[in-house]
Design a protein around this motif. Structure first.
Motif, PDB file in Angstrom:
ATOM      1  N   TYR A   1       7.818  -5.378  27.776  1.00  0.00           N
ATOM      2  CA  TYR A   1       7.901  -4.532  26.586  1.00  0.00           C
ATOM      3  C   TYR A   1       9.326  -4.082  26.326  1.00  0.00           C
ATOM      4  CZ  TYR A   1       2.916  -4.471  26.211  1.00  0.00           C
ATOM      5  OH  TYR A   1       1.635  -4.865  26.029  1.00  0.00           O
ATOM      6  N   THR A   2      10.091  -3.909  27.396  1.00  0.00           N
ATOM      7  CA  THR A   2      11.470  -3.484  27.169  1.00  0.00           C
ATOM      8  C   THR A   2      12.271  -4.583  26.477  1.00  0.00           C
ATOM      9  OG1 THR A   2      12.112  -4.224  29.362  1.00  0.00           O
ATOM     10  CG2 THR A   2      11.491  -1.936  29.135  1.00  0.00           C
ATOM     11  N   ASP A   3      11.838  -5.838  26.612  1.00  0.00           N
ATOM     12  CA  ASP A   3      12.457  -6.908  25.834  1.00  0.00           C
ATOM     13  C   ASP A   3      12.477  -6.568  24.359  1.00  0.00           C
ATOM     14  OD1 ASP A   3      12.757  -8.604  27.918  1.00  0.00           O
ATOM     15  OD2 ASP A   3      10.868  -9.665  27.602  1.00  0.00           O
ATOM     16  N   ARG A   4      11.427  -5.894  23.961  1.00  0.00           N
ATOM     17  CA  ARG A   4      11.216  -5.706  22.530  1.00  0.00           C
ATOM     18  C   ARG A   4      11.817  -4.411  22.020  1.00  0.00           C
ATOM     19  NH1 ARG A   4       8.299  -9.127  25.009  1.00  0.00           N
ATOM     20  NH2 ARG A   4       7.309 -10.815  23.890  1.00  0.00           N
ATOM     21  N   LEU A   5      12.696  -3.815  22.793  1.00  0.00           N
ATOM     22  CA  LEU A   5      13.444  -2.666  22.269  1.00  0.00           C
ATOM     23  C   LEU A   5      14.611  -3.198  21.467  1.00  0.00           C
ATOM     24  CD1 LEU A   5      13.480  -0.339  25.365  1.00  0.00           C
ATOM     25  CD2 LEU A   5      12.297   0.028  23.234  1.00  0.00           C
ATOM     26  N   ASP A   6      15.659  -3.556  22.152  1.00  0.00           N
ATOM     27  CA  ASP A   6      16.805  -4.149  21.488  1.00  0.00           C
ATOM     28  C   ASP A   6      16.696  -5.644  21.758  1.00  0.00           C
ATOM     29  OD1 ASP A   6      19.165  -5.164  20.770  1.00  0.00           O
ATOM     30  OD2 ASP A   6      20.411  -3.750  21.846  1.00  0.00           O
ATOM     31  N   TYR A   7      16.055  -6.347  20.824  1.00  0.00           N
ATOM     32  CA  TYR A   7      15.719  -7.730  21.142  1.00  0.00           C
ATOM     33  C   TYR A   7      16.931  -8.645  21.208  1.00  0.00           C
ATOM     34  CZ  TYR A   7      15.801  -7.942  16.053  1.00  0.00           C
ATOM     35  OH  TYR A   7      16.168  -7.822  14.760  1.00  0.00           O
TER      36      TYR A   7
END
Ligand code: SF4
Ligand code: SF4
Lengths: 350, 152, 364
Positions: free
Chosen positions: C62-68
């Motif tokens: 999910y952290t991938d999808r913060l600052d992609y």
């Protein structure tokens, strides 16, 4: 130097005239109709091929191949695009000023046709060889501001309005250096007639006599055609599509067509006035003309795909504070040059 | 001098006009993706020991599997279902799988027209693959090759 | 009766230059901007809440999808936070790999930043040149982990070991980079039009930057030398020799040039890491099921777009009790209403581009 095949189109014209015997009035009417049809076809052809060229050149510069799916190496891509646009719904925004909105694209294309009538495409191939050719050309092309403003105003959209305002400001400021840059040539040739200007370049192209004029013309013409780095009317990063935001389908395509017709026109004028028009060895005149036009077009494409866009106030500064003085200086230099020339060779010239 | 930077930029774009183009001609030239690419998932049914690690490792509850026990009290899969609409392709499931029965593949053409087509019956997909000859029924193709060498 | 009136235009959430779904309500006097109101939240997915129903490992993707555009950096930030909470010691080789991949990701991210920066000013071609080079980095990632955007590479206690062929490919890429940066300088930095559009535009004064807590290259563009990799080193950043480039005026050009210089520094760091990397395992001994003891932890890392920090409260179960993310973009974007007024509409786009926002991190 011999130019083979130069007379091809001229002979065809003679042939058609010959069909009507001596009745010149009928022949004139028929020739006018044929000429205008040819110009329409030329606009369509020029726009379609220039759009393709633009996309190809852009692709090459960006390490891409450009359109490559439709037809051999993607040459039919623009044809397909035009078809697609024809089939699209013609949307009038509810709040738009219907007449102004609807007529603007037609004005653009109409003005392009009017301008293209006076361009000498080859020896003896001027559809209408006015004796005030350049003057007429500049006067009519200055009008292109109006349809842009109509589009911007008629759309009743804020982005479009800003785009339309920019169009007016930009085109008026750049019209003046554009005209002045051509004046130098007119001073040398002492004529407004396009064919006479080409004839005067049989020994030396005016780009050599008027380098400054050429540079100023090229820059001003880029702004006139609303191309990057002066494409503020469209300005997609701030105004989405500027004056054309609300246009769809064929109406939008007409603007597009007009844009590329204008590109062709400014290139053709540069080729005529600075690059010797149809003059050149061996090849037929119209091929030389086409080569020179393509060269100019490439120059414009090259600028567009290299430079970022200027800001609106910088554009104005540049137009009024740099280009205008330069073009005036060019006129002054030309005048002095002509004066000195006449002192040395009193027999020649004005 | 003003214009030097502009000229340099023009030079760069002009040079690139004649460079080799980097466009991939996708459907004609299929790209070969590196083996670790996580673009699709596949199940090698015979290898699966029905432990359920994959399903519990998944952050999005993509995997649902049902098992049954045979006479010798050994678990076997009765169904293995993946809801691809929720999959992140993160690979946590394949990492968790102790026998590597579930593995990532480099097939990337997963687009479908209908939402239902994203519901994957992994056992059926395995059977389809075997039927189409894409993978061999036997799990270890290497040993097979060796056998073939020995025989011939 | 004729009267003049301010023109209110709504830029975004669907707009070519708002980098996703940012919305600015802009008031114009002619072409001059009088006020900007920024609206965020269109991409809110409840990332913090989601963490509460995922185990510690499951939250990494999910952290991938913060600052992609910088997913490895996000992963690292999160993973290091959990490691700090659990007191896990990461093996040497994993630390070095983390540096290499983190910096590669920073390079890729800055490439997008300067490329789209140029695109927003109307220069399309430079944008594709930067993407050409980013593509090479993404190929390296793909070879290593199989993802291109959402990498999900570091794990709690380690990182995935790259394959054999990664190292020659990395060397080849590092060899090509100086030429590429030279090219960016040629087509973007040196371009007079680009300079005219950026130099002196959108000045963020150091005071303003400090008050708003701007971080990352935007802060350094304003001349404040603050980089967590130097000032509060995490991982093994203290072992590397690199500069922290800073700007002078705090204008758009400074923010741009800081990024380009940071790319050069990143290359330096990668070179050092490749030289020094030891052999060994890449995973520490951590239990399969991560179950930190009760407690809370705060950890911050220097992301390409500013400081990213995680605050985790653990109740001793396998899932975080509460997770809070502080993203760089959300804070950086707040300077816009202070900086934009007085500039032309096109400048606001330039300022926004120079802030290098990314909305998923901002809206979470
Ligand atoms: S790839 Fe990730 S999201 Fe998809 S099934 Fe595996 S664990 Fe679940
Ligand atoms: S983790 Fe592997 S072996 Fe276990 S159930 Fe899943 S696929 Fe089968």
């Amino acid at each position: 130097m011999p130019q083979y095949g130069s007379g091809l189109f001229v002979s065809i014209a003679h042939l058609i005239r010959g069909l009507f015997g001596g009745t010149t009035v009928t022949a004139d009417v028929v020739m006018t109709v044929i000429n205008s049809l040819i110009i329409w076809a030329l606009i369509a052809l020029a726009a379609l091929s220039l759009i393709l060229l633009e996309r190809k050149v852009a692709g090459w510069m960006q390490l891409r191949t450009g359109p490559n799916r439709l037809g051999p190496r993607g040459w039919f891509q623009t044809v397909a695009d035009a078809m697609k646009l024809l089939g699209k719904e013609d949307i009038f925004p509810a709040a738009a000023d219907k007449w102004v909105f609807g007529l603007a694209p037609m004005f653009v294309i109409g003005l392009s046709v009017m301008v293209m009538a006076v361009i000498p495409y080859g020896k003896g191939m001027v559809p209408v060889d006015l004796n005030v050719g350049i003057f007429y050309l500049l006067a009519v092309s200055a009008l292109t501001t109006i349809p842009f403003f109509m589009a911007g105003w008629g759309s009743n959209n804020k982005f479009a309005l800003l785009g339309g305002m920019r169009a007016v400001a930009q085109m008026i400021s750049y019209e003046i250096p554009l005209v002045f840059s051509l004046l130098g040539v007119v001073m040398i040739t002492q004529t407004f007639k396009m064919s006479a200007i080409v004839n005067a370049q049989s020994h030396v192209w005016f780009i050599l006599l008027q380098p400054l004029g050429f540079v100023v013309y090229t820059i001003a013409a880029t702004a006139e055609t609303n191309r990057a780095p002066f494409d503020l009317v469209e300005g997609e990063s701030e105004l989405t599509a500027g004056a054309f935001t609300e246009y769809t389908g064929m109406r939008w395509a007409l603007f597009f067509l007009g844009e590329y017709a204008n590109l062709f026109i400014v290139s053709a004028v540069a080729a005529t006035v600075f690059l010797g028009g149809w003059q050149g060895p061996f090849l037929p005149g119209w091929i030389w003309f086409a080569i020179k036009v393509l060269f100019m077009v490439f120059l414009f494409l090259w600028f567009r795909w290299t430079f970022p866009r200027l800001r609106v106030d910088q554009l104005m500064h540049f137009g009024w504070k740099v280009l205008l003085p330069l073009s005036v200086a060019n006129i002054l230099l030309t005048g002095v040059g002509i004066y000195i020339y006449q002192l040395i060779y009193p027999a020649i010239g004005g | 001098m003003f214009g030097k930077g502009l000229a340099k930029g023009l030079g760069i774009t002009f040079r690139h006009m004649f460079d080799k183009k980097i466009t991939e001609f996708y459907p004609e030239d299929m790209p070969t993706l590196p083996p670790r690419t996580r673009s699709s998932l596949a199940l090698n049914t015979p290898k699966c020991i029905s432990c359920g690690m994959c399903s519990s490792a998944c952050p999005n509850k993509v995997i649902t599997l049902t098992t049954d026990k045979n006479e010798s009290n050994k678990k076997f899969l009765t169904s293995y279902h993946m809801d691809l609409t929720r999959c992140l392709f993160c690979g946590l499931c394949t990492e968790a799988c102790p026998t590597k029965a579930l593995y990532t593949t480099t097939e990337f053409e997963n687009a479908v027209y209908f939402r239902e087509d994203m519901q994957w019956d992994m056992m059926q997909r395995y059977r389809d693959k075997v039927a189409s000859g894409e993978i061999k029924e036997e799990v270890k193709p290497e040993t097979k090759q060796e056998e073939a060498k020995d025989n011939g | 009766m004729i009267k003049t009136q301010e023109l209110e235009i709504n830029l975004g959430p669907q707009h070519p230059s708002t980098h996703g779904v940012f919305r600015m309500i802009t008031k114009l006097d002619g072409e001059t901007v009088t006020s900007v109101e920024s609206k965020v939240g269109y991409l809110h997915r409840g990332m913090e809440k989601l963490a509460e129903s995922r185990t510690y490992t499951q939250y990494i993707p999910y952290t991938d999808r913060l600052d992609y555009l910088a997913s490895i950096n996000n992963n690292l930030g999160y993973v290091q936070t959990v490691e700090k909470l659990m007191g896990v010691e990461v093996p040497e080789r994993a630390e070095y790999l983390r540096i290499i991949f983190g910096e590669l990701q920073r390079l890729a991210s800055h490439m997008v930043a300067i490329g789209t920066g140029s695109l927003d000013l109307g220069g399309f071609t430079p944008f594709l040149y930067t993407f050409r080079d980013r593509e090479k980095i993404l190929d390296l990632f793909e070879m290593t982990i199989g993802g291109r955007m959402t990498m999900n590479m570091p794990r709690i206690g380690g990182i995935i070991e790259p394959p054999e062929e990664f190292w020659p490919a990395l060397n080849k890429f590092l060899g090509e980079m100086p030429g590429s940066i030279e090219e960016y300088h040629g087509i973007i930095t040196g371009n007079e039009i680009f300079q005219a559009r950026t130099v002196g535009v959108g000045i963020i004064s150091p005071e303003l930057a400090e008050q708003i807590a701007v971080t990352g290259p935007n802060l350094r563009g304003s001349g404040i030398k603050w980089d967590l990799r130097k000032n509060a080193p995490y991982g093994i950043y203290d072992r590397f020799d690199f500069e922290v480039p800073v700007g002078v005026n705090g204008d758009c050009f400074d923010r741009y040039i800081v990024r380009v210089r940071e790319m050069e520094e990143s290359i330096k760091i990668i070179h050092q890491a490749v030289r020094d990397i030891p052999e060994g395992p890449t995973f520490a001994k951590v239990p399969k099921l991560i179950k930190p003891s009760v407690g809370e932890v705060y950890h911050r890392v220097e992301n390409p777009r500013g400081e990213l920090s995680f605050y985790i409260v653990s109740d001793g179960s396998t899932k975080p009790y509460r997770l809070r993310i502080r993203g760089g973009t959300f804070v950086n974007i707040q300077v816009l209403p202070y900086v934009a007024p007085g500039w032309k509409l096109a400048d606001v786009i330039a300022i926004l581009a120079s802030l290098d926002i990314i909305l998923p991190e901002c809206d979470r």
